[in-house]
Motif scaffolding. Structure first.
Motif, PDB file in Angstrom:
ATOM      1  N   LEU A 134      10.398   2.907 -17.795  1.00 29.11           N
ATOM      2  CA  LEU A 134      10.466   4.128 -18.590  1.00 29.11           C
ATOM      3  C   LEU A 134      10.300   3.868 -20.077  1.00 29.11           C
ATOM      4  O   LEU A 134       9.772   4.702 -20.810  1.00 29.11           O
ATOM      5  N   GLN A 135      10.774   2.710 -20.524  1.00 30.21           N
ATOM      6  CA  GLN A 135      10.657   2.365 -21.936  1.00 30.21           C
ATOM      7  C   GLN A 135      10.825   0.866 -22.101  1.00 30.21           C
ATOM      8  O   GLN A 135      11.644   0.248 -21.411  1.00 30.21           O
ATOM      9  N   VAL A 136      10.037   0.287 -22.984  1.00 33.90           N
ATOM     10  CA  VAL A 136      10.175  -1.129 -23.328  1.00 33.90           C
ATOM     11  C   VAL A 136      10.677  -1.209 -24.764  1.00 33.90           C
ATOM     12  O   VAL A 136      10.045  -0.686 -25.683  1.00 33.90           O
ATOM     13  N   TYR A 137      11.822  -1.861 -24.946  1.00 30.00           N
ATOM     14  CA  TYR A 137      12.433  -1.952 -26.269  1.00 30.00           C
ATOM     15  C   TYR A 137      11.949  -3.182 -27.035  1.00 30.00           C
ATOM     16  O   TYR A 137      11.742  -3.113 -28.249  1.00 30.00           O
ATOM     17  N   THR A 138      11.753  -4.288 -26.318  1.00 34.62           N
ATOM     18  CA  THR A 138      11.223  -5.505 -26.937  1.00 34.62           C
ATOM     19  C   THR A 138      10.324  -6.214 -25.935  1.00 34.62           C
ATOM     20  O   THR A 138      10.543  -6.132 -24.716  1.00 34.62           O
ATOM     21  N   GLY A 139       9.303  -6.920 -26.458  1.00 33.41           N
ATOM     22  CA  GLY A 139       8.404  -7.680 -25.603  1.00 33.41           C
ATOM     23  C   GLY A 139       8.830  -9.125 -25.497  1.00 33.41           C
ATOM     24  O   GLY A 139       9.876  -9.509 -26.037  1.00 33.41           O
ATOM     25  N   PRO A 140       8.024  -9.965 -24.820  1.00 36.67           N
ATOM     26  CA  PRO A 140       8.354 -11.385 -24.649  1.00 36.67           C
ATOM     27  C   PRO A 140       8.579 -12.049 -26.006  1.00 36.67           C
ATOM     28  O   PRO A 140       8.001 -11.614 -26.997  1.00 36.67           O
ATOM     29  N   PRO A 141       9.453 -13.075 -26.022  1.00 32.17           N
ATOM     30  CA  PRO A 141      10.019 -13.816 -24.875  1.00 32.17           C
ATOM     31  C   PRO A 141      11.289 -13.194 -24.288  1.00 32.17           C
ATOM     32  O   PRO A 141      11.748 -13.661 -23.251  1.00 32.17           O
ATOM     33  N   VAL A 142      11.870 -12.185 -24.955  1.00 33.73           N
ATOM     34  CA  VAL A 142      13.030 -11.506 -24.378  1.00 33.73           C
ATOM     35  C   VAL A 142      12.660 -10.038 -24.197  1.00 33.73           C
ATOM     36  O   VAL A 142      12.650  -9.263 -25.150  1.00 33.73           O
ATOM     37  N   MET A 143      12.328  -9.674 -22.955  1.00 33.81           N
ATOM     38  CA  MET A 143      11.909  -8.311 -22.648  1.00 33.81           C
ATOM     39  C   MET A 143      13.127  -7.468 -22.289  1.00 33.81           C
ATOM     40  O   MET A 143      13.896  -7.836 -21.393  1.00 33.81           O
ATOM     41  N   VAL A 144      13.290  -6.375 -22.992  1.00 33.21           N
ATOM     42  CA  VAL A 144      14.376  -5.435 -22.707  1.00 33.21           C
ATOM     43  C   VAL A 144      13.735  -4.100 -22.363  1.00 33.21           C
ATOM     44  O   VAL A 144      12.924  -3.584 -23.135  1.00 33.21           O
ATOM     45  N   TYR A 145      14.085  -3.548 -21.224  1.00 35.50           N
ATOM     46  CA  TYR A 145      13.425  -2.323 -20.794  1.00 35.50           C
ATOM     47  C   TYR A 145      14.367  -1.434 -19.986  1.00 35.50           C
ATOM     48  O   TYR A 145      15.356  -1.888 -19.421  1.00 35.50           O
ATOM     49  N   LYS A 146      14.032  -0.143 -19.951  1.00 35.65           N
ATOM     50  CA  LYS A 146      14.722   0.835 -19.114  1.00 35.65           C
ATOM     51  C   LYS A 146      13.865   1.100 -17.893  1.00 35.65           C
ATOM     52  O   LYS A 146      12.654   1.258 -18.018  1.00 35.65           O
ATOM     53  N   ARG A 149       5.700   8.651 -10.142  1.00 35.73           N
ATOM     54  CA  ARG A 149       6.027   8.110 -11.464  1.00 35.73           C
ATOM     55  C   ARG A 149       6.032   9.212 -12.516  1.00 35.73           C
ATOM     56  O   ARG A 149       5.324  10.217 -12.406  1.00 35.73           O
ATOM     57  N   THR A 150       6.824   9.007 -13.539  1.00 37.13           N
ATOM     58  CA  THR A 150       6.913   9.963 -14.644  1.00 37.13           C
ATOM     59  C   THR A 150       6.172   9.477 -15.881  1.00 37.13           C
ATOM     60  O   THR A 150       6.016  10.227 -16.841  1.00 37.13           O
ATOM     61  N   LYS A 151       5.728   8.227 -15.856  1.00 34.19           N
ATOM     62  CA  LYS A 151       4.989   7.651 -16.976  1.00 34.19           C
ATOM     63  C   LYS A 151       3.699   7.013 -16.456  1.00 34.19           C
ATOM     64  O   LYS A 151       3.711   6.339 -15.425  1.00 34.19           O
ATOM     65  N   ILE A 152       2.607   7.238 -17.164  1.00 32.15           N
ATOM     66  CA  ILE A 152       1.366   6.516 -16.881  1.00 32.15           C
ATOM     67  C   ILE A 152       0.998   5.782 -18.171  1.00 32.15           C
ATOM     68  O   ILE A 152       0.568   6.385 -19.148  1.00 32.15           O
ATOM     69  N   TRP A 153       1.209   4.478 -18.160  1.00 33.38           N
ATOM     70  CA  TRP A 153       1.011   3.689 -19.370  1.00 33.38           C
ATOM     71  C   TRP A 153      -0.461   3.323 -19.544  1.00 33.38           C
ATOM     72  O   TRP A 153      -1.156   3.054 -18.562  1.00 33.38           O
ATOM     73  N   PRO A 154      -0.952   3.305 -20.793  1.00 37.57           N
ATOM     74  CA  PRO A 154      -2.351   2.921 -21.046  1.00 37.57           C
ATOM     75  C   PRO A 154      -2.634   1.510 -20.548  1.00 37.57           C
ATOM     76  O   PRO A 154      -1.775   0.621 -20.624  1.00 37.57           O
ATOM     77  N   ALA A 155      -3.834   1.303 -20.029  1.00 40.54           N
ATOM     78  CA  ALA A 155      -4.228  -0.029 -19.560  1.00 40.54           C
ATOM     79  C   ALA A 155      -4.123  -1.030 -20.699  1.00 40.54           C
ATOM     80  O   ALA A 155      -4.585  -0.776 -21.815  1.00 40.54           O
ATOM     81  N   ASP A 169       0.813  -1.216   0.000  1.00 40.38           N
ATOM     82  CA  ASP A 169       0.000   0.000   0.000  1.00 40.38           C
ATOM     83  C   ASP A 169       0.846   1.266   0.000  1.00 40.38           C
ATOM     84  O   ASP A 169       0.593   2.206  -0.761  1.00 40.38           O
ATOM     85  N   VAL A 170       1.861   1.318   0.861  1.00 39.68           N
ATOM     86  CA  VAL A 170       2.666   2.538   1.002  1.00 39.68           C
ATOM     87  C   VAL A 170       3.527   2.773  -0.233  1.00 39.68           C
ATOM     88  O   VAL A 170       3.597   3.889  -0.764  1.00 39.68           O
ATOM     89  N   VAL A 171       4.202   1.724  -0.714  1.00 38.53           N
ATOM     90  CA  VAL A 171       5.061   1.913  -1.887  1.00 38.53           C
ATOM     91  C   VAL A 171       4.228   2.143  -3.146  1.00 38.53           C
ATOM     92  O   VAL A 171       4.654   2.857  -4.068  1.00 38.53           O
ATOM     93  N   ASN A 172       3.015   1.603  -3.209  1.00 42.16           N
ATOM     94  CA  ASN A 172       2.133   1.893  -4.345  1.00 42.16           C
ATOM     95  C   ASN A 172       1.760   3.373  -4.374  1.00 42.16           C
ATOM     96  O   ASN A 172       1.682   3.988  -5.447  1.00 42.16           O
ATOM     97  N   LYS A 173       1.543   3.945  -3.189  1.00 44.34           N
ATOM     98  CA  LYS A 173       1.235   5.380  -3.117  1.00 44.34           C
ATOM     99  C   LYS A 173       2.435   6.200  -3.576  1.00 44.34           C
ATOM    100  O   LYS A 173       2.295   7.186  -4.322  1.00 44.34           O
ATOM    101  N   LEU A 174       3.635   5.798  -3.137  1.00 44.64           N
ATOM    102  CA  LEU A 174       4.861   6.468  -3.577  1.00 44.64           C
ATOM    103  C   LEU A 174       5.000   6.380  -5.095  1.00 44.64           C
ATOM    104  O   LEU A 174       5.339   7.369  -5.764  1.00 44.64           O
ATOM    105  N   PHE A 175       4.723   5.209  -5.642  1.00 44.70           N
ATOM    106  CA  PHE A 175       4.791   4.992  -7.084  1.00 44.70           C
ATOM    107  C   PHE A 175       3.816   5.904  -7.831  1.00 44.70           C
ATOM    108  O   PHE A 175       4.182   6.585  -8.796  1.00 44.70           O
TER     109      PHE A 175
END
Length: 238
Positions: free
Chosen positions: A148-160, A43-49, A33-39
């Motif tokens: 912050l950014q997803v470069y590739t999706g599964p099966p090999v996920m690369v992200y910042k 956060r600097t990005k709100i990604w679409p559902a 609960d507490v860390v979710n509130k901090l998040f």
């Protein structure tokens, strides 16, 4: 990073009432609960559902929950315990048995080749319980994670990614500054056809984390200037 006890979890899987009841937990049932509130506040990005970025973000949060808080490998649902390996900054890939020998917890994430006298945090002398206490004390509201950014999706996920928290508790003899501490990096997660992690690689500068934690005056009255990214605070976390 979390404290104990769970309600309906918004960002992590496998935390239903039934699953929580039938799981062996290292530090009691985690409460986010507490860390979710901090998040949500920081956060600097709100990604679409339903977006790839939101799915990767929630998947990584779930992986962290299982990796840090579950004691029985057979109860892992986001990790294949037989194939899983973890490495930091191109170092040796460790399986779960080797991670256990390092003490578990944050220790595999804080590996270092520095001489002992230069280690502000020494993973060789910490246990899963002591490392958990160190960082939950330093960051009482947790250490939030956003993708912050997803470069590739599964099966090999690369992200910042970005981790952040506020130093509102002491760290290894240094008084809290109340300042935000941020850590940026790149991660590679390889998953199988059942979306279980089989390989994790993290790349980041540990000095971003530990340097910020040393800025406050120490309990002996001295202070430490923030080290550069190449200073002897180099260590490894995941």
């Amino acid at each position: 990073m979390a404290s104990s006890s769970v309600g309906q979890e918004k960002y992590r899987s496998f935390l239903s009432e039934e699953e929580v009841k039938n799981t062996k937990w290292r530090f009691g049932v985690p409460n986010y609960d507490v860390v979710n509130k901090l998040f949500e506040e920081g956060r600097t990005k709100i990604w679409p559902a339903g977006s790839l970025e939101e799915k990767v973000q929630n998947f990584v949060k779930t992986w962290e929950m299982e990796f840090f808080h579950k004691t029985d490998q057979n109860e892992f649902k986001s990790i294949d315990p037989k194939k899983f390996t973890f490495s930091l900054n191109g170092g040796k890939a460790l399986n779960l048995e080797e991670i256990g020998k390092l003490g578990g917890g944050y220790n595999p994430l804080l590996q270092t080749s520095l001489p002992e006298k230069l280690r502000v945090y020494n993973p060789d002398k910490e246990t899963a319980a002591s490392s958990h206490k160190v960082f939950t004390t330093t960051f009482p509201r947790g250490f939030a994670l956003e993708i912050l950014q997803v470069y590739t999706g599964p099966p090999v996920m690369v992200y910042k990614f970005r981790h952040w928290g506020y130093m509102e508790g002491p760290f290894k003899g240094h008084i809290p500054t109340g300042e935000i501490i941020e850590l940026f990096g790149i991660a590679i997660f390889e998953v199988d056809e059942q979306m279980r992690v089989v390989k994790v690689e993290f790349f980041y500068d540990p000095g971003q984390l530990l340097g910020g934690l040393l800025k406050g005056t120490s309990l002996d009255g001295s202070s430490v200037e923030e080290p550069s990214s190449s200073c002897p605070v180099l260590r490894s976390t995941g």
